[in-house]
Motif scaffolding. Structure first.
Motif, PDB file in Angstrom:
ATOM      1  N   UNK A 109       0.808  -1.215   0.000  1.00 38.11           N
ATOM      2  CA  UNK A 109       0.000   0.000   0.000  1.00 38.11           C
ATOM      3  C   UNK A 109       0.834   1.255   0.000  1.00 38.11           C
ATOM      4  N   UNK A 110       2.100   1.145   0.362  1.00 37.53           N
ATOM      5  CA  UNK A 110       2.988   2.312   0.385  1.00 37.53           C
ATOM      6  C   UNK A 110       4.436   1.865   0.434  1.00 37.53           C
ATOM      7  N   UNK A 111       5.322   2.836   0.211  1.00 37.16           N
ATOM      8  CA  UNK A 111       6.763   2.530   0.181  1.00 37.16           C
ATOM      9  C   UNK A 111       7.511   3.734   0.727  1.00 37.16           C
ATOM     10  N   UNK A 112       8.621   3.448   1.401  1.00 36.74           N
ATOM     11  CA  UNK A 112       9.478   4.511   1.930  1.00 36.74           C
ATOM     12  C   UNK A 112      10.935   4.149   1.692  1.00 36.74           C
ATOM     13  N   UNK A 113      11.682   5.082   1.083  1.00 37.93           N
ATOM     14  CA  UNK A 113      13.112   4.892   0.799  1.00 37.93           C
ATOM     15  C   UNK A 113      13.902   5.859   1.662  1.00 37.93           C
ATOM     16  N   UNK A 114      14.874   5.320   2.404  1.00 34.68           N
ATOM     17  CA  UNK A 114      15.708   6.102   3.317  1.00 34.68           C
ATOM     18  C   UNK A 114      17.140   6.055   2.808  1.00 34.68           C
ATOM     19  N   UNK A 115      17.775   7.229   2.722  1.00 34.86           N
ATOM     20  CA  UNK A 115      19.161   7.319   2.275  1.00 34.86           C
ATOM     21  C   UNK A 115      20.012   7.793   3.441  1.00 34.86           C
ATOM     22  N   UNK A 116      21.005   7.007   3.809  1.00 32.24           N
ATOM     23  CA  UNK A 116      21.910   7.328   4.910  1.00 32.24           C
ATOM     24  C   UNK A 116      23.233   6.615   4.694  1.00 32.24           C
ATOM     25  N   UNK A 117      24.264   7.017   5.433  1.00 27.97           N
ATOM     26  CA  UNK A 117      25.583   6.407   5.296  1.00 27.97           C
ATOM     27  C   UNK A 117      25.865   5.473   6.461  1.00 27.97           C
ATOM     28  N   UNK A 118      27.093   4.924   6.475  1.00 27.39           N
ATOM     29  CA  UNK A 118      27.445   3.946   7.511  1.00 27.39           C
ATOM     30  C   UNK A 118      27.529   4.568   8.895  1.00 27.39           C
ATOM     31  N   UNK A 119      27.720   5.895   8.970  1.00 31.96           N
ATOM     32  CA  UNK A 119      27.793   6.563  10.273  1.00 31.96           C
ATOM     33  C   UNK A 119      26.423   6.859  10.863  1.00 31.96           C
ATOM     34  N   UNK A 120      25.350   6.581  10.120  1.00 28.37           N
ATOM     35  CA  UNK A 120      24.004   6.831  10.611  1.00 28.37           C
ATOM     36  C   UNK A 120      23.457   8.199  10.254  1.00 28.37           C
ATOM     37  N   UNK A 121      24.159   8.964   9.394  1.00 28.41           N
ATOM     38  CA  UNK A 121      23.674  10.286   8.989  1.00 28.41           C
ATOM     39  C   UNK A 121      22.592  10.130   7.926  1.00 28.41           C
TER      40      UNK A 121
ATOM     41  N   UNK B 202      12.138   9.435   1.216  1.00 29.98           N
ATOM     42  CA  UNK B 202      11.134   9.581   0.168  1.00 29.98           C
ATOM     43  C   UNK B 202       9.997   8.618   0.450  1.00 29.98           C
ATOM     44  N   UNK B 203       8.762   9.157   0.558  1.00 29.09           N
ATOM     45  CA  UNK B 203       7.574   8.359   0.862  1.00 29.09           C
ATOM     46  C   UNK B 203       6.644   8.389  -0.341  1.00 29.09           C
ATOM     47  N   UNK B 204       6.248   7.184  -0.803  1.00 31.76           N
ATOM     48  CA  UNK B 204       5.348   7.054  -1.955  1.00 31.76           C
ATOM     49  C   UNK B 204       4.176   6.174  -1.552  1.00 31.76           C
ATOM     50  N   UNK B 205       3.013   6.409  -2.185  1.00 33.96           N
ATOM     51  CA  UNK B 205       1.817   5.618  -1.877  1.00 33.96           C
ATOM     52  C   UNK B 205       0.914   6.325  -0.881  1.00 33.96           C
ATOM     53  N   UNK B 206      -0.295   5.822  -0.755  1.00 34.68           N
ATOM     54  CA  UNK B 206      -1.272   6.455   0.121  1.00 34.68           C
ATOM     55  C   UNK B 206      -1.286   5.904   1.525  1.00 34.68           C
ATOM     56  N   UNK B 207      -0.462   4.937   1.847  1.00 33.33           N
ATOM     57  CA  UNK B 207      -0.450   4.348   3.184  1.00 33.33           C
ATOM     58  C   UNK B 207       0.259   5.293   4.146  1.00 33.33           C
ATOM     59  N   UNK B 208      -0.392   5.594   5.273  1.00 30.62           N
ATOM     60  CA  UNK B 208       0.206   6.464   6.267  1.00 30.62           C
ATOM     61  C   UNK B 208       1.201   5.712   7.145  1.00 30.62           C
ATOM     62  N   UNK B 209       2.235   6.423   7.639  1.00 33.29           N
ATOM     63  CA  UNK B 209       3.299   5.828   8.460  1.00 33.29           C
ATOM     64  C   UNK B 209       3.398   6.632   9.743  1.00 33.29           C
ATOM     65  N   UNK B 210       3.403   5.953  10.885  1.00 37.02           N
ATOM     66  CA  UNK B 210       3.530   6.597  12.177  1.00 37.02           C
ATOM     67  C   UNK B 210       4.982   6.991  12.432  1.00 37.02           C
ATOM     68  N   UNK B 211       5.183   7.906  13.375  1.00 39.85           N
ATOM     69  CA  UNK B 211       6.533   8.379  13.686  1.00 39.85           C
ATOM     70  C   UNK B 211       7.385   7.260  14.276  1.00 39.85           C
ATOM     71  N   UNK B 212       6.783   6.428  15.130  1.00 38.92           N
ATOM     72  CA  UNK B 212       7.544   5.319  15.702  1.00 38.92           C
ATOM     73  C   UNK B 212       7.990   4.318  14.655  1.00 38.92           C
ATOM     74  N   UNK B 213       7.163   4.127  13.632  1.00 37.23           N
ATOM     75  CA  UNK B 213       7.541   3.214  12.547  1.00 37.23           C
ATOM     76  C   UNK B 213       8.701   3.788  11.740  1.00 37.23           C
ATOM     77  N   UNK B 214       8.681   5.105  11.535  1.00 37.17           N
ATOM     78  CA  UNK B 214       9.781   5.739  10.806  1.00 37.17           C
ATOM     79  C   UNK B 214      11.095   5.566  11.560  1.00 37.17           C
ATOM     80  N   UNK B 215      11.098   5.772  12.876  1.00 35.55           N
ATOM     81  CA  UNK B 215      12.316   5.597  13.668  1.00 35.55           C
ATOM     82  C   UNK B 215      12.773   4.141  13.651  1.00 35.55           C
ATOM     83  N   UNK B 216      11.839   3.215  13.688  1.00 36.22           N
ATOM     84  CA  UNK B 216      12.212   1.804  13.586  1.00 36.22           C
ATOM     85  C   UNK B 216      12.856   1.510  12.235  1.00 36.22           C
ATOM     86  N   UNK B 217      12.323   2.085  11.183  1.00 40.27           N
ATOM     87  CA  UNK B 217      12.915   1.879   9.845  1.00 40.27           C
ATOM     88  C   UNK B 217      14.328   2.457   9.776  1.00 40.27           C
ATOM     89  N   UNK B 218      14.561   3.592  10.412  1.00 44.49           N
ATOM     90  CA  UNK B 218      15.896   4.194  10.395  1.00 44.49           C
ATOM     91  C   UNK B 218      16.907   3.323  11.137  1.00 44.49           C
TER      92      UNK B 218
END
Length: 443
Positions: A225-237, A242-258
């Motif tokens: 239903x949705x997709x999220x692409x996160x760009x970061x380096x090995x240091x965690x920066x 980028x969020x695509x699709x109509x599915x909503x994402x909670x803040x806690x889910x975003x931090x878990x993905x990071x």
């Protein structure tokens, strides 16, 4: 999303339900866990700046080229970096040839944003003449097979190509010192790009209300239903999200993905660096075989005059050695001939001769008896010369004959037999000389 909608029409309702029910049990169609990546393979061509990445069934190829252009007015001291994508119809039936589709433009923007925002490539080092000439780096991404998660595969292919690319070295010349001179690779070694770090893109797919997977496949993208692409380096920066699709994402889910993405970024970065190092080692070995040895003079080498003197002495020594070897060969031939003549006077082979084994003595005696009348040579003059030459030397010929020097006892027997034969041959010669001299006196 155009690509995802195209895949949706080819899937049945039962297939979609099966994928969702399997994910509820933390299982995926290809046997992976929800947060496992597919097998990553990175290959390089012989040319610098080309890479080929295969992530599961997804196949992406990238090329990097460069050219000298005029810089932008607001940034006269910086080069440029541009990303272009091409979706081949053979990769997916939903892709159309010709004008880039919406999915192609979206993919190019995600890769370009991750590289620009992170400032991974040092664009200031691409400046040749401030305000006049800078290097423009072009990155082309070709999608060969769409197996899902094109963002991650294209990002890894772009980084691998940039790490192995080398631009030609250039210098300033001319009358005013502003003319740019490009040197070919055979003259000067090309220069690599300065890359500070590696921004890695990690993609998450959201299926249903609470299901989340990493590195979605072609079929999972049709169900998500949705997709999220996160760009970061090995240091965690973190550099881009980028969020695509109509599915909503909670803040806690975003931090878990990071947090999950930071772990996956370290693994992918180590794989890229390992493969690039092996490619650089192989390239260095190819360069060593290609370049010819330098003609630089050695510091320890003597001057030209001393070198000529050494060469002349070497030639003289070689000539002397050759002449001595020739004289020795001639003398050896003479000795061999004499030994053959002397052996004709012996009655039978002696017991010490190793070459006489297997010889029939009866046949040998018969042949010698039949040649008894010819035992004395008919040419007396030549015989006299030979006898004079042999009588000049005080030492017997047994000392020079290589066969007679094998054992001491055999040498003594051979010398005694030769002395007797020589004495027998000299006696008739002296008698004949006396008769000749008496005849001459009578005349």
């Amino acid at each position: 999303m155009e690509q995802r909608l195209g895949n949706t029409w080819r899937m049945t309702v039962n297939e979609k339900k099966f994928i969702e029910s399997a994910l509820e049990s933390e299982l995926r169609v290809d046997g992976r866990r929800p947060f496992d990546y597919r097998t990553l393979t990175i290959k390089f061509a012989r040319e610098d700046g080309s890479s080929e990445v295969q992530l599961g069934q997804t196949h992406v190829m990238s090329f990097v080229t460069s050219q000298l252009v005029q810089p932008y007015r607001d940034r006269p001291n910086e080069g440029t970096l541009s990303v272009f994508t091409e979706f081949s119809p053979m990769a997916d039936p939903s892709f159309e040839a010709g004008r880039p589709s919406e999915s192609a433009v979206e993919l190019g923007r995600i890769i370009d944003r991750g590289l620009r925002e992170s400032r991974a490539v040092d664009t200031e080092s691409l400046c040749v003449v401030s305000g006049k000439w800078v290097w423009s780096i072009r990155l082309d991404l070709h999608i060969l097979d769409n197996g899902g998660n094109l963002v991650d595969a294209a990002n890894i292919a772009a980084l691998a190509a940039l790490l192995t690319f080398r631009r030609p070295e250039c210098t300033l010349g001319g009358d005013d010192g502003q003319e740019v001179i490009l040197h070919p690779p055979e003259v000067r070694e090309p220069l690599p790009l300065i890359i500070h770090h590696l921004p890695i893109a990690v993609t998450f797919a959201f299926i249903g209300e609470e299901l989340m997977v990493i590195d979605p496949t072609h079929h999972e993208e049709a169900v998500m239903g949705g997709r999220m692409s996160v760009t970061l380096n090995a240091n965690g920066d973190v550099y881009a999200i980028q969020k695509a699709g109509g599915h909503g994402v909670m803040q806690g889910v975003v931090m878990q993905c990071l947090r999950i993405a930071s772990v996956k970024t370290g693994d992918i970065t180590s794989k890229i660096k390992t493969v690039v190092e092996s490619y650089k080692t192989e390239r260095a070995l190819r360069m060593v075989k290609r370049h010819a040895p330098s003609n630089a003079a050695d510091v320890n080498e003597p001057d030209q005059k001393a070198k000529q003197i050494l060469e002349g002495q070497k030639l003289k020594s070689e000539e002397c050695s050759v002449s001595q070897s020739d004289d020795m060969d001639v003398e050896q031939d003479r000795i061999n001939k004499r030994s053959k003549k002397n052996r004709s006077f012996t009655g039978r082979p002696s017991s010490w001769d190793p070459y006489s084994e297997g010889v029939n003595t009866d046949e040998l005696e018969a042949t010698l008896a039949s040649r008894g009348s010819v035992a004395v040579p008919m040419n007396l003059d030549n015989l006299g010369d030979n006898i004079r030459d042999e009588t000049k030397s005080d030492e017997p010929l047994s000392d020079v004959n290589p066969v007679s020097s094998s054992t001491d006892t055999a040498g003594k027997e051979m010398s005694i037999s030769r002395e007797k034969t020589l004495q027998d041959a000299v006696k008739p010669k002296n008698k004949r000389e006396k008769k000749k001299s008496s005849k001459i006196a009578a005349v």
